[in-house]
Design a protein around this motif. Structure first.
Motif, PDB file in Angstrom:
ATOM      1  N   HIS A   1       0.884  -1.145  -0.047  1.00 55.14           N
ATOM      2  CA  HIS A   1       0.049  -0.094  -0.177  1.00 55.14           C
ATOM      3  C   HIS A   1       0.961   1.117  -0.058  1.00 55.14           C
ATOM      4  O   HIS A   1       0.355   2.268  -0.666  1.00 55.14           O
ATOM      5  N   GLU A   2       1.890   1.314   0.483  1.00 59.57           N
ATOM      6  CA  GLU A   2       2.791   2.397   0.999  1.00 59.57           C
ATOM      7  C   GLU A   2       3.873   2.873  -0.054  1.00 59.57           C
ATOM      8  O   GLU A   2       4.478   3.748  -0.190  1.00 59.57           O
ATOM      9  N   ILE A   3       4.333   2.072  -0.827  1.00 59.17           N
ATOM     10  CA  ILE A   3       5.511   2.214  -1.720  1.00 59.17           C
ATOM     11  C   ILE A   3       5.145   2.421  -3.176  1.00 59.17           C
ATOM     12  O   ILE A   3       4.475   1.391  -3.737  1.00 59.17           O
ATOM     13  N   LEU A   4       5.164   3.448  -3.718  1.00 60.99           N
ATOM     14  CA  LEU A   4       4.654   3.987  -5.135  1.00 60.99           C
ATOM     15  C   LEU A   4       5.445   3.259  -5.898  1.00 60.99           C
ATOM     16  O   LEU A   4       6.823   3.047  -5.972  1.00 60.99           O
ATOM     17  N   PRO A   5       5.042   2.885  -7.204  1.00 61.77           N
ATOM     18  CA  PRO A   5       6.003   2.424  -8.365  1.00 61.77           C
ATOM     19  C   PRO A   5       6.987   3.376  -8.621  1.00 61.77           C
ATOM     20  O   PRO A   5       6.809   4.645  -8.803  1.00 61.77           O
ATOM     21  N   GLY A   6       8.309   2.966  -8.901  1.00 62.72           N
ATOM     22  CA  GLY A   6       9.261   3.661  -9.292  1.00 62.72           C
ATOM     23  C   GLY A   6      10.273   4.340  -8.117  1.00 62.72           C
ATOM     24  O   GLY A   6      11.288   4.553  -8.299  1.00 62.72           O
ATOM     25  N   GLU A   7       9.616   4.185  -6.946  1.00 64.82           N
ATOM     26  CA  GLU A   7      10.492   4.247  -5.629  1.00 64.82           C
ATOM     27  C   GLU A   7      11.481   3.082  -5.465  1.00 64.82           C
ATOM     28  O   GLU A   7      11.270   2.160  -5.640  1.00 64.82           O
ATOM     29  N   HIS A   8      12.778   3.428  -4.734  1.00 60.33           N
ATOM     30  CA  HIS A   8      13.518   2.324  -4.600  1.00 60.33           C
ATOM     31  C   HIS A   8      13.097   1.755  -3.306  1.00 60.33           C
ATOM     32  O   HIS A   8      13.350   1.999  -2.204  1.00 60.33           O
ATOM     33  N   PHE A   9      12.591   0.573  -3.776  1.00 59.91           N
ATOM     34  CA  PHE A   9      11.589  -0.311  -2.642  1.00 59.91           C
ATOM     35  C   PHE A   9      12.304  -0.533  -1.310  1.00 59.91           C
ATOM     36  O   PHE A   9      11.789  -0.252  -0.381  1.00 59.91           O
ATOM     37  N   GLN A  10      13.697  -1.056  -1.149  1.00 53.30           N
ATOM     38  CA  GLN A  10      14.318  -1.365  -0.256  1.00 53.30           C
ATOM     39  C   GLN A  10      14.668  -0.338   0.841  1.00 53.30           C
ATOM     40  O   GLN A  10      14.526  -0.257   2.010  1.00 53.30           O
ATOM     41  N   GLU A  11      14.996   0.722   0.274  1.00 54.42           N
ATOM     42  CA  GLU A  11      15.411   2.096   0.922  1.00 54.42           C
ATOM     43  C   GLU A  11      14.296   2.472   1.790  1.00 54.42           C
ATOM     44  O   GLU A  11      14.384   2.954   2.780  1.00 54.42           O
ATOM     45  N   VAL A  12      13.129   2.620   0.953  1.00 52.30           N
ATOM     46  CA  VAL A  12      11.915   3.123   1.446  1.00 52.30           C
ATOM     47  C   VAL A  12      11.263   2.273   2.291  1.00 52.30           C
ATOM     48  O   VAL A  12      10.775   2.661   3.656  1.00 52.30           O
ATOM     49  N   LEU A  13      11.446   0.885   2.353  1.00 51.12           N
ATOM     50  CA  LEU A  13      11.108  -0.009   3.379  1.00 51.12           C
ATOM     51  C   LEU A  13      11.880   0.365   4.703  1.00 51.12           C
ATOM     52  O   LEU A  13      11.382   0.422   5.721  1.00 51.12           O
ATOM     53  N   TRP A  14      13.187   0.284   4.601  1.00 47.48           N
ATOM     54  CA  TRP A  14      14.014   0.669   5.746  1.00 47.48           C
ATOM     55  C   TRP A  14      13.749   2.017   6.366  1.00 47.48           C
ATOM     56  O   TRP A  14      13.743   1.913   7.549  1.00 47.48           O
ATOM     57  N   GLN A  15      13.288   2.937   5.624  1.00 47.19           N
ATOM     58  CA  GLN A  15      13.069   4.199   6.192  1.00 47.19           C
ATOM     59  C   GLN A  15      11.810   4.137   6.825  1.00 47.19           C
ATOM     60  O   GLN A  15      11.365   4.730   7.893  1.00 47.19           O
ATOM     61  N   LYS A  16      10.958   3.402   6.423  1.00 43.34           N
ATOM     62  CA  LYS A  16       9.472   3.266   7.035  1.00 43.34           C
ATOM     63  C   LYS A  16       9.778   2.600   8.111  1.00 43.34           C
ATOM     64  O   LYS A  16       9.161   2.782   9.413  1.00 43.34           O
ATOM     65  N   LEU A  17      10.747   1.472   8.424  1.00 37.92           N
ATOM     66  CA  LEU A  17      10.780   0.865   9.612  1.00 37.92           C
ATOM     67  C   LEU A  17      11.493   1.625  10.578  1.00 37.92           C
ATOM     68  O   LEU A  17      11.023   1.575  11.937  1.00 37.92           O
ATOM     69  N   CYS A  18      12.427   2.372  10.241  1.00 37.90           N
ATOM     70  CA  CYS A  18      13.167   3.368  11.282  1.00 37.90           C
ATOM     71  C   CYS A  18      12.093   4.258  11.856  1.00 37.90           C
ATOM     72  O   CYS A  18      12.169   4.804  12.948  1.00 37.90           O
ATOM     73  N   ASP A  19      10.984   4.621  11.200  1.00 46.63           N
ATOM     74  CA  ASP A  19      10.189   5.696  11.627  1.00 46.63           C
ATOM     75  C   ASP A  19       9.069   5.097  12.346  1.00 46.63           C
ATOM     76  O   ASP A  19       7.999   5.855  12.766  1.00 46.63           O
ATOM     77  N   SER A  20       8.860   3.754  12.486  1.00 44.05           N
ATOM     78  CA  SER A  20       7.726   3.187  13.134  1.00 44.05           C
ATOM     79  C   SER A  20       7.926   2.772  14.796  1.00 44.05           C
ATOM     80  O   SER A  20       9.038   2.810  15.358  1.00 44.05           O
ATOM     81  N   ASP A  21       7.062   2.858  15.455  1.00 52.05           N
ATOM     82  CA  ASP A  21       6.917   2.600  16.818  1.00 52.05           C
ATOM     83  C   ASP A  21       7.040   1.106  17.123  1.00 52.05           C
ATOM     84  O   ASP A  21       7.344   0.771  18.325  1.00 52.05           O
ATOM     85  N   VAL A  22       6.262   0.315  16.310  1.00 46.88           N
ATOM     86  CA  VAL A  22       6.248  -0.843  16.766  1.00 46.88           C
ATOM     87  C   VAL A  22       5.971  -1.884  15.507  1.00 46.88           C
ATOM     88  O   VAL A  22       5.647  -1.292  14.571  1.00 46.88           O
ATOM     89  N   MET A  23       6.660  -3.058  15.598  1.00 51.17           N
ATOM     90  CA  MET A  23       6.691  -3.838  14.023  1.00 51.17           C
ATOM     91  C   MET A  23       5.736  -5.019  14.857  1.00 51.17           C
ATOM     92  O   MET A  23       6.185  -5.707  15.721  1.00 51.17           O
ATOM     93  N   ILE A  24       4.727  -5.460  13.886  1.00 50.95           N
ATOM     94  CA  ILE A  24       3.921  -6.590  14.117  1.00 50.95           C
ATOM     95  C   ILE A  24       4.396  -7.581  12.932  1.00 50.95           C
ATOM     96  O   ILE A  24       4.597  -7.256  11.843  1.00 50.95           O
ATOM     97  N   TYR A  25       4.954  -8.626  13.587  1.00 55.89           N
ATOM     98  CA  TYR A  25       5.302  -9.726  12.305  1.00 55.89           C
ATOM     99  C   TYR A  25       4.182 -11.158  12.583  1.00 55.89           C
ATOM    100  O   TYR A  25       3.976 -11.373  13.546  1.00 55.89           O
ATOM    101  N   LEU A  26       3.900 -11.350  11.249  1.00 52.49           N
ATOM    102  CA  LEU A  26       2.984 -12.546  11.087  1.00 52.49           C
ATOM    103  C   LEU A  26       3.777 -13.697  11.114  1.00 52.49           C
ATOM    104  O   LEU A  26       4.410 -14.050  10.010  1.00 52.49           O
ATOM    105  N   ASP A  27       4.149 -14.608  12.273  1.00 50.49           N
ATOM    106  CA  ASP A  27       5.031 -15.932  12.220  1.00 50.49           C
ATOM    107  C   ASP A  27       4.443 -16.995  11.589  1.00 50.49           C
ATOM    108  O   ASP A  27       3.940 -17.736  12.218  1.00 50.49           O
ATOM    109  N   THR A  28       4.559 -16.982  10.247  1.00 51.32           N
ATOM    110  CA  THR A  28       3.982 -18.195   9.604  1.00 51.32           C
ATOM    111  C   THR A  28       5.020 -19.228   9.282  1.00 51.32           C
ATOM    112  O   THR A  28       6.198 -18.796   9.617  1.00 51.32           O
TER     113      THR A  28
END
Length: 384
Positions: free
Chosen positions: A167-194
Motif C-alpha cells: 500500500h505504501e511504496i509507489l511504483p518507481g521508488e527504490h523499494f528497499q530504501e523506502v522500506l528501511w526508512q519506514k521501519l526506522c520511523d515506526s513505533d512497533v513492528m508486528i510480524y506474522l510468524d507463519t
C-alpha cells in the motif's frame, strides 16, 4: 485489571470548571483512538508530591500554579524525563505565577489557548496524536497477505499510521530504501510468524533491523509454528485455529482486536524506551560538553544549559525527521537556532538525505538537525 498504557496528569490549582471541561474534551479525543480514560489511559489530578511515575510508560502532565515547595517535585519529574507543560492565566504571566525552575519551560496561557488546544498539547507530549502512532507490518506475501490486509484495516480504523509494503511504496521508488526508512520511523513492528517467515531474506532482515533500531516487536504466531530463537525478545501472541475463520486464512474480529490491543500496549512501552535510549545518547554527549538538561515540556522540547552562554532549545524526533518536524520546532519562538535531535541509525534513504541537506542549508539560522552523539560537540559553538 489491566495496566494503563499511558499516564496523564494535572498538577496544581486549575481554575474552577477547567478539569471537568478538560476531562470531557480528553475523553472525546481518546475515543477517536479507541482508548478509554481510566482504562488504557490513566488520569491523575492533584499535587506532584503524591504522583508516582509509571516507569516505561508514556507520561505527560499539565502544571497550574503550585503551593510553595511543590516545584521541587516538578523538578524531580523532569529529571525522570516526564514532559511538564506549565499553564498560566496569561502566557505573559508564566514568570510571575511559577518559580524559575518551571517558568523556564515552554508553557501555555489560558488567554491564548482554549481547552481543545491544551488537550492536543498534552496528547502530543504523551505521543498520542494520530500522526505519532506508527506501525510496521512484516509478513510473507505467499502465506499471510489476507491477514495482513485485515490488520492494516483494523489498525487504520484505530488511527494508527500503518506501513504495509503493498500500500505504501509507489511504483518507481527504490523499494528497499523506502522500506528501511519506514521501519526506522515506526513505533512497533508486528510480524506474522507463519511457517516460512524466517526463510525469507527480506523478512529476516526486517526483523533484525527492527531489533537493532530498538523498535519493539509483536509476534502474531500461527498455530503450530514454534517460537524461533530470535523471537525470545518479542511480545509473543500465539494464535490458535479458533482465531481463524472457516477459510483458514482470515482472522476473526476478536483476534484482530486482541492484536491491536497488544500493539497499543507494546507501542506505549516502546515509545518510552526509544525516547529513553535517544536521551541517554544525547545526555552522554552533553555531559562531555559539561552541558545539562534543565527540563522537558511542550512538544517534548528540552531546555539545555551549556557550560557558557544562553539556553539551547531542543526538540527530540523519535522517528525520521521531516520538514514538518523542523517547522514544528520553530513554533515556540525560542532564540534561534533551535535543534532537532534524532537517532540516525539505519536512516539511509538517499532521497530523504538529499532533501534534508538541501532544506537545512536554507534553515541553518532557525533550526538544525543534530545527531545525538555529536550534539555536545556542536553545542560548544552553537550560535557562532
Amino acid at each position: 485489571m489491566q495496566e494503563a498504557s499511558y499516564h496523564l496528569a494535572i498538577f496544581g490549582s486549575p481554575p474552577e470548571g477547567f478539569v471537568d471541561e478538560f476531562h470531557e474534551a480528553l475523553q472525546a479525543k481518546l475515543a477517536v483512538l479507541s482508548l478509554n480514560l481510566g482504562i488504557e489511559v490513566d488520569w491523575y489530578t492533584g499535587m506532584p508530591a503524591e504522583y508516582r511515575v509509571a516507569n516505561g510508560k508514556c507520561t505527560a502532565a499539565l502544571c497550574f500554579p503550585l503551593p510553595d515547595g511543590q516545584d521541587v517535585h516538578i523538578t524531580k519529574l523532569m529529571k525522570d524525563g516526564v514532559p511538564v507543560i506549565p499553564v498560566a492565566s496569561k502566557l505573559g504571566h508564566l514568570a510571575a505565577e511559577f518559580p524559575p525552575s518551571v517558568s523556564i519551560l515552554n508553557g501555555l496561557g489560558l488567554d491564548s489557548s482554549d481547552v481543545p488546544t491544551i488537550v492536543n498539547c498534552l496528547l502530543e507530549c504523551a505521543s498520542l496524536l494520530p500522526r505519532q502512532r506508527r506501525v510496521f507490518l512484516s509478513y510473507r506475501r505467499t502465506e499471510s497477505t489476507t491477514a495482513a490486509l485485515q490488520l492494516y484495516a483494523a489498525l487504520s480504523e484505530r488511527l494508527f499510521d500503518v506501513f504495509l509494503d503493498t500500500h505504501e511504496i509507489l511504483p518507481g521508488e527504490h523499494f528497499q530504501e523506502v522500506l528501511w526508512q519506514k521501519l526506522c520511523d515506526s513505533d512497533v513492528m508486528i510480524y506474522l510468524d507463519t511457517p516460512s517467515y524466517f526463510d525469507s531474506r527480506w523478512t529476516t532482515a526486517e526483523f533484525g533491523r527492527a531489533v537493532f533500531r530498538g523498535v519493539p516487536i509483536l509476534r502474531a504466531g500461527w498455530p503450530e509454528v514454534a517460537l524461533d530463537d530470535r523471537s525470545q525478545a518479542t511480545l509473543d501472541l500465539r494464535l490458535t485455529k479458533d482465531d481463524f475463520l472457516s477459510d483458514g486464512v482470515s482472522l476473526t474480529n476478536e483476534c484482530l482486536a486482541r492484536i491491536c490491543r497488544s500493539a497499543e500496549d507494546l507501542r506505549a512501552e516502546g515509545v518510552a524506551t526509544r525516547y529513553r535510549l535517544l536521551m541517554n545518547a544525547f545526555g552522554t554527549s552533553l555531559e562531555r560538553a559539561q552541558a545539562t538538561i534543565e527540563g522537558y515540556s511542550l512538544r517534548r522540547s528540552l531546555t539545555v544549559k551549556p557550560k557558557r552562554g544562553e539556553p539551547i532549545y531542543v526538540y527530540p524526533a523519535l522517528g525520521v525527521p521531516t520538514t514538518y518536524t523542523l517547522h514544528d520546532a520553530t513554533l515556540d519562538n525560542h532564540p534561534a537556532p533551535v535543534a532537532v535531535v534524532y537517532d540516525n541509525a539505519g536512516i539511509e534513504e538517499r532521497r530523504w538525505q538529499t532533501h534534508m541537506e538541501w532544506i537545512s542549508n536554507y534553515l541553518e539560522k532557525d533550526v538544525r538537525l543534530v545527531e545525538p552523539y555529536n550534539s555536545g560537540w556542536r553545542f560548544l559553538d552553537w550560535r557562532k
